[in-house]
Motif scaffolding. Structure first.
Motif, PDB file in Angstrom:
ATOM      1  N   VAL A  11       0.833  -1.195   0.000  1.00  0.00           N
ATOM      2  CA  VAL A  11       0.000   0.000   0.000  1.00  0.00           C
ATOM      3  C   VAL A  11       0.872   1.252   0.000  1.00  0.00           C
ATOM      4  CG1 VAL A  11      -1.710   1.315   1.298  1.00  0.00           C
ATOM      5  CG2 VAL A  11      -1.904  -1.159   1.165  1.00  0.00           C
ATOM      6  N   GLY A  12       1.938   1.245   0.796  1.00  0.00           N
ATOM      7  CA  GLY A  12       2.811   2.396   0.859  1.00  0.00           C
ATOM      8  C   GLY A  12       3.524   2.425   2.190  1.00  0.00           C
ATOM      9  N   MET A  13       4.335   3.466   2.377  1.00  0.00           N
ATOM     10  CA  MET A  13       5.080   3.567   3.630  1.00  0.00           C
ATOM     11  C   MET A  13       4.570   4.725   4.474  1.00  0.00           C
ATOM     12  SD  MET A  13       9.046   2.597   3.028  1.00  0.00           S
ATOM     13  CE  MET A  13       9.304   2.400   4.795  1.00  0.00           C
ATOM     14  N   THR A  14       4.702   4.571   5.767  1.00  0.00           N
ATOM     15  CA  THR A  14       4.375   5.639   6.697  1.00  0.00           C
ATOM     16  C   THR A  14       5.160   5.372   7.970  1.00  0.00           C
ATOM     17  OG1 THR A  14       2.594   6.820   7.821  1.00  0.00           O
ATOM     18  CG2 THR A  14       2.300   4.466   7.551  1.00  0.00           C
ATOM     19  N   GLN A  15       4.758   6.003   9.073  1.00  0.00           N
ATOM     20  CA  GLN A  15       5.457   5.748  10.325  1.00  0.00           C
ATOM     21  C   GLN A  15       4.444   5.585  11.443  1.00  0.00           C
ATOM     22  OE1 GLN A  15       7.783   9.402  10.463  1.00  0.00           O
ATOM     23  NE2 GLN A  15       6.353  10.257  11.940  1.00  0.00           N
ATOM     24  N   VAL A  16       4.819   4.828  12.468  1.00  0.00           N
ATOM     25  CA  VAL A  16       3.959   4.690  13.638  1.00  0.00           C
ATOM     26  C   VAL A  16       4.808   4.904  14.887  1.00  0.00           C
ATOM     27  CG1 VAL A  16       2.337   3.092  12.552  1.00  0.00           C
ATOM     28  CG2 VAL A  16       4.293   2.189  13.792  1.00  0.00           C
ATOM     29  N   TRP A  17       4.127   5.200  15.987  1.00  0.00           N
ATOM     30  CA  TRP A  17       4.825   5.333  17.256  1.00  0.00           C
ATOM     31  C   TRP A  17       4.617   4.075  18.084  1.00  0.00           C
ATOM     32  CZ3 TRP A  17       3.963  10.185  15.167  1.00  0.00           C
ATOM     33  CH2 TRP A  17       5.033  11.085  15.285  1.00  0.00           C
ATOM     34  N   ARG A  21       7.303   5.278  22.713  1.00  0.00           N
ATOM     35  CA  ARG A  21       7.318   6.564  22.032  1.00  0.00           C
ATOM     36  C   ARG A  21       8.466   6.719  21.042  1.00  0.00           C
ATOM     37  NH1 ARG A  21       5.870   8.934  27.551  1.00  0.00           N
ATOM     38  NH2 ARG A  21       7.998   9.659  27.723  1.00  0.00           N
ATOM     39  N   VAL A  28       3.059  -0.583   4.748  1.00  0.00           N
ATOM     40  CA  VAL A  28       1.712  -1.104   4.943  1.00  0.00           C
ATOM     41  C   VAL A  28       1.392  -2.072   3.807  1.00  0.00           C
ATOM     42  CG1 VAL A  28      -0.711  -0.508   5.204  1.00  0.00           C
ATOM     43  CG2 VAL A  28       1.038   1.057   6.024  1.00  0.00           C
ATOM     44  N   ARG A  30      -1.624  -4.678   2.302  1.00  0.00           N
ATOM     45  CA  ARG A  30      -3.017  -5.095   2.425  1.00  0.00           C
ATOM     46  C   ARG A  30      -3.081  -6.594   2.157  1.00  0.00           C
ATOM     47  NH1 ARG A  30      -5.492  -1.439  -0.384  1.00  0.00           N
ATOM     48  NH2 ARG A  30      -6.188  -0.260   1.408  1.00  0.00           N
ATOM     49  N   GLN A 181       2.554  -4.790  13.225  1.00  0.00           N
ATOM     50  CA  GLN A 181       1.151  -4.970  13.566  1.00  0.00           C
ATOM     51  C   GLN A 181       0.489  -5.847  12.514  1.00  0.00           C
ATOM     52  OE1 GLN A 181      -1.046  -1.298  13.768  1.00  0.00           O
ATOM     53  NE2 GLN A 181      -2.885  -2.310  14.500  1.00  0.00           N
ATOM     54  N   ARG A 186      -8.908  -4.773   9.601  1.00  0.00           N
ATOM     55  CA  ARG A 186      -8.803  -3.987   8.367  1.00  0.00           C
ATOM     56  C   ARG A 186      -7.926  -4.661   7.324  1.00  0.00           C
ATOM     57  NH1 ARG A 186      -7.043   1.632  10.872  1.00  0.00           N
ATOM     58  NH2 ARG A 186      -5.588   0.224  11.879  1.00  0.00           N
ATOM     59  N   LEU A 188      -4.763  -5.417   7.324  1.00  0.00           N
ATOM     60  CA  LEU A 188      -3.511  -4.727   7.075  1.00  0.00           C
ATOM     61  C   LEU A 188      -2.376  -5.401   7.836  1.00  0.00           C
ATOM     62  CD1 LEU A 188      -4.548  -0.976   7.371  1.00  0.00           C
ATOM     63  CD2 LEU A 188      -4.241  -2.318   5.303  1.00  0.00           C
ATOM     64  N   LEU A 190       1.576  -4.463   8.993  1.00  0.00           N
ATOM     65  CA  LEU A 190       2.603  -3.431   9.064  1.00  0.00           C
ATOM     66  C   LEU A 190       3.949  -4.085   9.310  1.00  0.00           C
ATOM     67  CD1 LEU A 190       0.106  -1.670   9.236  1.00  0.00           C
ATOM     68  CD2 LEU A 190       1.192  -0.355  11.016  1.00  0.00           C
TER      69      LEU A 190
ATOM     70  N   ALA B   3      -3.585   6.144   0.673  1.00  0.00           N
ATOM     71  CA  ALA B   3      -3.985   4.813   1.138  1.00  0.00           C
ATOM     72  C   ALA B   3      -3.473   4.516   2.537  1.00  0.00           C
ATOM     73  CB  ALA B   3      -3.484   3.766   0.155  1.00  0.00           C
ATOM     74  N   THR B   4      -2.341   5.131   2.907  1.00  0.00           N
ATOM     75  CA  THR B   4      -1.775   4.835   4.223  1.00  0.00           C
ATOM     76  C   THR B   4      -2.426   5.667   5.329  1.00  0.00           C
ATOM     77  OG1 THR B   4      -0.034   6.381   3.665  1.00  0.00           O
ATOM     78  CG2 THR B   4       0.481   4.052   3.452  1.00  0.00           C
ATOM     79  N   VAL B   7      -3.808   4.031   8.487  1.00  0.00           N
ATOM     80  CA  VAL B   7      -2.855   3.671   9.527  1.00  0.00           C
ATOM     81  C   VAL B   7      -2.475   4.908  10.330  1.00  0.00           C
ATOM     82  CG1 VAL B   7      -0.564   2.733   9.978  1.00  0.00           C
ATOM     83  CG2 VAL B   7      -1.982   1.751   8.189  1.00  0.00           C
ATOM     84  N   ASP B   8      -2.313   6.041   9.609  1.00  0.00           N
ATOM     85  CA  ASP B   8      -1.857   7.257  10.277  1.00  0.00           C
ATOM     86  C   ASP B   8      -2.885   7.787  11.271  1.00  0.00           C
ATOM     87  OD1 ASP B   8       0.358   7.068   8.783  1.00  0.00           O
ATOM     88  OD2 ASP B   8      -0.190   8.613   7.347  1.00  0.00           O
ATOM     89  N   HIS B  11      -2.640   7.550  14.935  1.00  0.00           N
ATOM     90  CA  HIS B  11      -1.460   8.138  15.560  1.00  0.00           C
ATOM     91  C   HIS B  11      -1.473   9.664  15.509  1.00  0.00           C
ATOM     92  CE1 HIS B  11       0.708   4.364  16.229  1.00  0.00           C
ATOM     93  NE2 HIS B  11       0.170   3.960  15.109  1.00  0.00           N
ATOM     94  N   ILE B  54       1.461  12.751   9.158  1.00  0.00           N
ATOM     95  CA  ILE B  54       2.008  12.133  10.354  1.00  0.00           C
ATOM     96  C   ILE B  54       3.457  12.548  10.594  1.00  0.00           C
ATOM     97  CG2 ILE B  54       2.728  10.032   9.156  1.00  0.00           C
ATOM     98  CD1 ILE B  54       1.079   9.879  12.535  1.00  0.00           C
ATOM     99  N   THR B  77       4.194  13.535  18.019  1.00  0.00           N
ATOM    100  CA  THR B  77       4.875  12.636  18.942  1.00  0.00           C
ATOM    101  C   THR B  77       4.155  12.563  20.290  1.00  0.00           C
ATOM    102  OG1 THR B  77       6.908  12.207  20.123  1.00  0.00           O
ATOM    103  CG2 THR B  77       6.448  14.497  19.641  1.00  0.00           C
ATOM    104  N   PRO B  78       4.031  11.371  20.854  1.00  0.00           N
ATOM    105  CA  PRO B  78       3.431  11.246  22.170  1.00  0.00           C
ATOM    106  C   PRO B  78       4.365  11.723  23.284  1.00  0.00           C
ATOM    107  CG  PRO B  78       3.883   9.086  21.228  1.00  0.00           C
ATOM    108  CD  PRO B  78       4.278  10.084  20.219  1.00  0.00           C
ATOM    109  N   SER B  79       5.633  12.038  22.943  1.00  0.00           N
ATOM    110  CA  SER B  79       6.566  12.524  23.957  1.00  0.00           C
ATOM    111  C   SER B  79       6.227  13.935  24.420  1.00  0.00           C
ATOM    112  CB  SER B  79       7.991  12.528  23.411  1.00  0.00           C
ATOM    113  OG  SER B  79       8.330  11.265  22.946  1.00  0.00           O
TER     114      SER B  79
END
Lengths: 213, 115
Positions: A11-17, A21, A28, A30, A181, A186, A188, A190, B3-4, B7-8, B11, B54, B77-79
Motif C-alpha cells: 500500500v505504501g510507507m508511513t510511520q507509527v509510534w 514513544r 503497509v 493489504r 502490527q 482492516r 492490514l 505493518l 492509502a496509508t 494507519v496514520d 497516531h 504524520i 509525537t506522544p513525547s
C-alpha cells in the motif's frame, strides 16, 4: 523453507509510534483473506505448496483455463493466483481461508517482491561504480566504467564482467523484517522497514528462513 | 486521501493547537530518567514547520543564557504532553532562519495584531 506464508499488496510507507514513544518506519501491506485453490504435495506435484487467490474477479472476465481451474476446485475466482511454498501442507484443504492473523506483532519475516524496473542502467547506478573525474581534461567519460580487461593476454573480456544493462524488475527478498502490527479487522499488515517494488505490487511474506537472528 | 492514511489516523494528535511560524510556544516534553518520568518545558519561537501529515514537525528556537538553542519536535509525537501558544507573531515568511543571524532586540518577533 517456510512454516507459514501469506501474500498481500503493498500500500505504501508511513510511520507509527511504539509504546515507548519511538518512531518506527513501516510498510503497509493489504492482506485480503486468502482462499486455498489447490494444495500441492510432494507426492502429487513434487513439492509442497498452497495455491491461493484473494479478492474478487468478475467470472465473465476470466479466460477459459482460469475459469475451469476455479470451477474444478469450487473456489470463487480472485484477482490473482499465487503459490506459497511451505515445508508442510498438512492441515490445509481447498476452500480454507487464511487471514493476516496468521502473523503476529514481533514476528520476524522475510519479504519477497518484484523490484521496480529501472530500465537499461549504467555501471554507476547498477553496480555502484565510482565513475571518473570531472576535471583534468576528462571529456565525455564521467560515468564510464573504465577498463574491462587486460591485454592481448587474455585477449578477451571475462565472463560475468559487470557492465551496463537492465536493472530492477527482478525478484528480491528482504530478510528479517519485523512485523509491527497484524490488523485482521482492516486486513492490514505493518512491516518494519522498506519492501521492494511499487505500491500495489504483490508481496509474499513468510517466516524468516534464517531464524531472525 | 492517501492509502496509508487509515494507519496514520490512529497516531495523529487532535489535541494540539494550530501552530504557525513566529508563534511563541511552551512545549511540555516528557523526559524519562531511569524509571522516573518528568515534564520539561521548552519555551521559544517556532521558526519552521516542515512536512505534512504524520511526519509533520516544527522547530522551536530559544535563547538560553546568550546561546541560541533549537529543538525540532515531530508534530504528533506522544513525547510531548502539550503545547501552549503564548502569542502569535507577525512574520512575513514560513521559515525564519534569519533569526539565527540576529541577537538581542533585532531577534524579536512582532506580535500579530488581531483586526
Amino acid at each position: 523453507m517456510a512454516q507459514k506464508a501469506i501474500v498481500g499488496e503493498k500500500v505504501g510507507m508511513t510511520q507509527v509510534w511504539t509504546q515507548d514513544r519511538r518512531v518506527v518506519p513501516v510498510t503497509v501491506l493489504r492482506v485480503e483473506p486468502l482462499r486455498i485453490v489447490q494444495v500441492k504435495t510432494k507426492e502429487s506435484d513434487g513439492y509442497n505448496a498452497l495455491q491461493v487467490t484473494y479478492g474478487q474477479k468478475d467470472e465473465k472476465k476470466l479466460n477459459k483455463a482460469a475459469a475451469g481451474h476455479f470451477a474444478k476446485h469450487g473456489v470463487a475466482p480472485g484477482r490473482r493466483l499465487v503459490e506459497l511454498r511451505l515445508d508442510s501442507v498438512d492441515g490445509f484443504e481447498v476452500g480454507q481461508e487464511i487471514g493476516v492473523d496468521k502473523l503476529a506483532a514481533g514476528e520476524i519475516v522475510d519479504v519477497t517482491a518484484v523490484s521496480r524496473g529501472k530500465g537499461f542502467a549504467g555501471g554507476m547506478k547498477r553496480h555502484n561504480f565510482r565513475g571518473q573525474g570531472a576535471a583534468h581534461g576528462n571529456h565525455k567519460h564521467h560515468r564510464a566504467p573504465g577498463s574491462i580487461g587486460q591485454r592481448s593476454f587474455p585477449g578477451r573480456v571475462f565472463r560475468g564482467m559487470r557492465m551496463a544493462g537492465h536493472l530492477g524488475h527482478e525478484q528480491v527478498t528482504i530478510l528479517n523484517l519485523e512485523v509491527v502490527q497484524a490488523d485482521s479487522e482492516r486486513n492490514l499488515l505493518l512491516v518494519k522497514g522498506a519492501v521492494p517494488g511499487p505500491n500495489g505490487g504483490v508481496v509474499i511474506v513468510r517466516d524468516a528462513v534464517k531464524g531472525g537472528k | 486521501m492517501k492509502a496509508t492514511d487509515i494507519v496514520d489516523q490512529q497516531h495523529l494528535r487532535t489535541d494540539l493547537p494550530k501552530l504557525r511560524p513566529g508563534d511563541e510556544v511552551k512545549v511540555h516534553v516528557r523526559i524519562k530518567e531511569g524509571d522516573k518520568e518528568r515534564v520539561q518545558v521548552f519555551q521559544g519561537d517556532i521558526i519552521a514547520i516542515e512536512g505534512s501529515g504524520i511526519s509533520e514537525s516544527y522547530t522551536v528556537r530559544k535563547n538560553s543564557y546568550g546561546v541560541g538553542v533549537e529543538r525540532t519536535f515531530p508534530m504528533h509525537t506522544p513525547s510531548v504532553e502539550k503545547v501552549e501558544v503564548l502569542r502569535h507573531g507577525q512574520v512575513r515568511r514560513a521559515k525564519l532562519g534569519y533569526l539565527r543571524d540576529r541577537a538581542g532586540k533585532a531577534a524579536k518577533i512582532r506580535e500579530k495584531r488581531e483586526v
